[in-house]
Design an enzyme around this catalytic site. Structure first.
Site, mmCIF file in Angstrom:
data_model
loop_
_atom_site.group_PDB
_atom_site.id
_atom_site.type_symbol
_atom_site.label_atom_id
_atom_site.label_comp_id
_atom_site.label_asym_id
_atom_site.label_seq_id
_atom_site.Cartn_x
_atom_site.Cartn_y
_atom_site.Cartn_z
ATOM 1 N N GLU A 90 -16.019 170.921 10.926
ATOM 2 C CA GLU A 90 -15.512 170.496 9.619
ATOM 3 C C GLU A 90 -15.391 171.689 8.684
ATOM 4 O OE1 GLU A 90 -18.328 167.492 8.404
ATOM 5 O OE2 GLU A 90 -17.335 165.939 9.560
ATOM 6 N N GLU A 126 -15.442 162.258 15.327
ATOM 7 C CA GLU A 126 -16.690 161.591 14.930
ATOM 8 C C GLU A 126 -16.276 160.310 14.258
ATOM 9 O OE1 GLU A 126 -19.306 163.716 12.272
ATOM 10 O OE2 GLU A 126 -19.604 165.366 13.676
#
Ligand SMILES: *[C@@H]1O[C@H](CO)[C@@H](O)[C@H](O)[C@H]1NC(C)=O
Ligand SMILES: *[C@@H]1O[C@H](CO)[C@@H](O)[C@H](O)[C@H]1NC(C)=O
Ligand SMILES: *[C@@H]1O[C@H](CO)[C@@H](O)[C@H](O)[C@H]1NC(C)=O
Ligand SMILES: *[C@@H]1O[C@H](CO)[C@@H](O)[C@H](O)[C@H]1NC(C)=O
Ligand SMILES: *[C@@H]1O[C@H](CO)[C@@H](O)[C@H](O)[C@H]1NC(C)=O
Length: 633
Positions: A183, A261
């Site tokens: 991320e 995710e």
């Protein structure tokens, strides 16, 4: 670079001495514009996350079997660098850090794997997986195009690559692909940094790379993606994530859609009033999540359920998330996951299994293995045995004009005690350095006079009126370095800067390192509970019929405890804190002794109360609730 690669191959050959169960050296994993391809055939990743370093090694196989039995075909795992390299150049691949062993077992259980080695992994883990000593390297800037950081990263990934080379799909192992950073688009957008990190990963692994970024808006995708690397998204909205990903301009980032995710539930912070421990708490939300995941499967796309099994932040491993106030994560990383912290299925597990079974060949999901109950332990008493301050070394680790930080003592976790003897009378408000890092308990002449804690919205002010000859002690606890946001750039613990009373800077400090990496010898000297922290000892025996397997799993509570740390048979199990929501600690059966043998329990109670005897008790179900905070400012 060539010489390096040859060396890595050699290491892999050596490590391949014990061949894998189903070694197929000819396998390959690639992708075209819409599908992942395993040996040329389209392959849908039905994935879930579990991190080996949060699970007892002895129970890895059971957790992996439960993953297969829910219908997963792939396990995603973060790797925690800080545990692998606790000191610069000193490696630990034993016990929970034996990640090569973990991936071997995953393969034996019929699972593929996706590696998420970071170096930054977030994961609500201590400093997002960074070793604390990084901050002591001159000029270090984490997650930046910085030679110091990338050199340290390269040493870590070189070592990890030599461990895991033979476990890649191309080498007959289960590892399909490898994630670059994590991320990163939520933190920065420096492509030179990402490119150099990608180069290091490619020197050490031959499976392809992918990036994973928040799918909610294009800013994070723009920041975190890299030319030539497949882009994936995460969050709770795969429709938006997939759409945003497909609108990226660089075709080398496109390919099959992976929701890297899917956040089925969430982690818990100390003091939070919500609890994610009961997976079925909000049926309607859970149904929505299951529908989203089914939509991904119907579209022939792939996902990773975060977490499939969260596990435990044993010891001092939990991180903190936000800043201002800091939110410290509980020792339990249950996450409300389909497989709970103890390895037992919840209601969501069964719902997901039903949904997945509609999308895979009939009969391809194994039956759910049976599981024993949690063992109950009758209440047992804990006796005070030693004061924490008496366990310190006879000489301070540092004697200087100013207090020094935890890291400069070569210490990563635990506590630091700072001591100053007043050479004149002063009154005013105490300021313990630039800010509390993280929880500071203040004592005058051995008596507790206040708590200053950065997890409180506005930390307390502690007014002091001290006299010449008084002794001021500050016990500073690291509650977990921040793993997210720009706050992670400055994660030094202990005291930074000057300690002042009013405007008066206090000079002359003895600094004692208290990492408690090993328990002190508890002298069986009965001390009366007083204001400074005290180690208590006690013991319990498992009920008849329980063993060192999951029948010996227990959930330990300390109903009269305020805040502290727990060891069972010398293993640091994590924190308790009366404020909750976590009220019971998971003690895996593999860490206790068979019935008829005594299990040693040590508790460091940070705020003992005179006249209160501590007790321990093993309860049948998890206890999750909040109790009033005796230290609330
Ligand atoms: C991958 O495997 C397929 C099927 O075995 C084979 O046809 C193909 O050539 C392989 N590709 C590579 C790059 O090795
Ligand atoms: C990084 O590593 C390179 C290659 O070993 C070396 O030349 C350089 O001095 C290192 N830089 C830092 C800041 O450590
Ligand atoms: C997009 O995501 C970034 C990173 O998470 C965040 O900082 C930003 O506020 C978001 N922008 C919008 C418009 O939602
Ligand atoms: C979860 O909470 C619901 C509602 O409070 C309750 O009915 C259910 O039994 C709980 N499930 C578990 C597994 O604790
Ligand atoms: C510790 O003290 C208790 C009570 O005084 C006694 O029963 C026990 O035997 C002692 N244990 C050891 C190891 O000396």
């Amino acid at each position: 670079m060539l010489r390096k690669v040859v060396l890595v191959h050699l290491a892999a050959l050596l490590s391949a001495a014990s061949p894998l169960a189903s070694a197929n050296p000819n396998s390959n994993f690639t992708y075209d514009e819409k599908d992942f391809l395993l040996d040329g055939k389209s392959f849908q990743i039905i994935g879930g996350q579990m991190d080996p370093q949060r699970i007892p090694r002895e129970f890895w196989r059971q957790r992996l079997q439960m993953a297969r039995a829910m219908g997963l075909n792939t396990i995603f795992s973060y790797i925690f660098w800080n545990d692998l390299e606790p000191n610069p150049g000193q490696w630990n691949f034993h016990d929970r850090n034996d990640i090569r062993g973990f991936f071997r077992i995953a393969q034996e259980e019929g699972l593929y794997a996706v590696l998420r080695p970071g170096p930054y992994i977030c994961g609500e883990h201590e400093w997002g997986g960074f070793p604390a000593w990084l901050s002591q390297v001159d000029g270090m800037k984490v997650r930046e195009n910085n030679d110091q950081f990338l050199n340290a990263t390269k040493r870590y990934l070189d070592r990890l690559g030599s461990e895991l080379w033979g476990l890649q799909i191309t080498q007959g192992g289960p590892i399909l692909m490898n994630q670059l950073e994590n991320e990163y688009g939520s933190f920065g957008n420096d492509k030179a940094y990402l490119q150099r990190t990608a180069d290091i990963l490619r020197e050490n692994f031959e499976v392809f790379l992918y990036t994973n970024d928040g799918g909610g808006n294009k800013t994070s995708l723009d920041g975190g993606t890299l030319h030539g690397v497949l882009a994936a998204t995460d969050g709770r909205d795969p429709k938006t994530g997939f759409k945003n990903r497909d609108e990226l301009n660089d075709p080398t980032m496109l390919g099959p859609q992976l929701y890297g995710e899917y956040w089925l539930q969430w982690f818990d912070n100390w003091a939070a009033s919500v609890t994610h421990s009961n997976g079925s708490a909000d049926e309607r939300t859970i149904e929505g999540h299951i529908n989203n995941l089914e939509w991904v499967l119907q579209g022939k796309n792939s996902f990773n359920i975060y977490m499939f099994h969260g596990g435990t932040n044993f010891g001092f491993e939990s991180g903190s998330t936000g800043d201002n106030p800091t939110t410290a994560v509980t020792s339990s990383y249950d996450y409300g996951a389909p497989l709970d912290e103890t390895g037992r299925p919840t209601e969501i597990y069964h719902k997901l299994r039903d949904m997945i079974s509609k999308h895979v060949p009939a009969g391809s999901i194994p039956d759910i293995p049976g599981l024993p109950k949690i063992a109950e332990v009758a209440e047992f008493s804990m006796k005070p045995a030693l004061s924490l301050f008496d366990s310190r070394s006879s000489q301070p680790q540092k004697q200087a004009n100013s207090p020094v930080t935890m890291e400069s003592l070569g210490q990563s976790y635990g506590f630091v005690l700072y001591e100053h003897k007043l050479d004149k009378d002063i009154s005013g408000t105490l300021s313990p350095g630039d800010k509390p890092r993280d929880r500071v308990i203040v004592y005058i002449n051995g008596k507790k006079v206040g708590v200053i804690d950065c997890t409180y919205k506005s930390p307390a002010t502690v007014p002091l009126d001290v006299k010449k000859g008084d002794v001021l002690q500050l016990l500073v606890e690291n509650l977990g370095r921040v793993d997210f946001s720009l706050a992670m750039k400055d994660q030094v613990k202990g005291i930074v800067g000057d300690v002042k009373i009013g405007n008066e800077i206090l000079k002359g400090w003895a600094t004692y390192s208290l990492p408690i990496s090993q328990l002190p010898s508890l002298l069986n000297k009965t001390v009366s509970a007083e204001d400074t922290p005290v180690f208590y000892t006690g013991s319990f025996i498992l009920p008849d019929g329980t063993e060192t397997d999951q029948s010996g799993d227990i959930l330990l509570t300390f109903p009269k405890g305020i805040k502290g740390q727990v060891w069972v048979n010398g293993i640091n199990m994590g924190r308790y804190w009366t404020i909750g929501p976590q009220q019971s600690l998971y003690i895996p059966g593999c860490y206790v002794k068979d019935h008829a043998m005594s299990n040693d329990v040590v508790v460091l109670e940070l705020e003992p109360k005179a006249g209160t005897e501590l007790t321990g008790k093993g309860v049948a179900t998890r206890e999750w609730f909040n109790s009033p905070d005796p230290d609330a400012p």
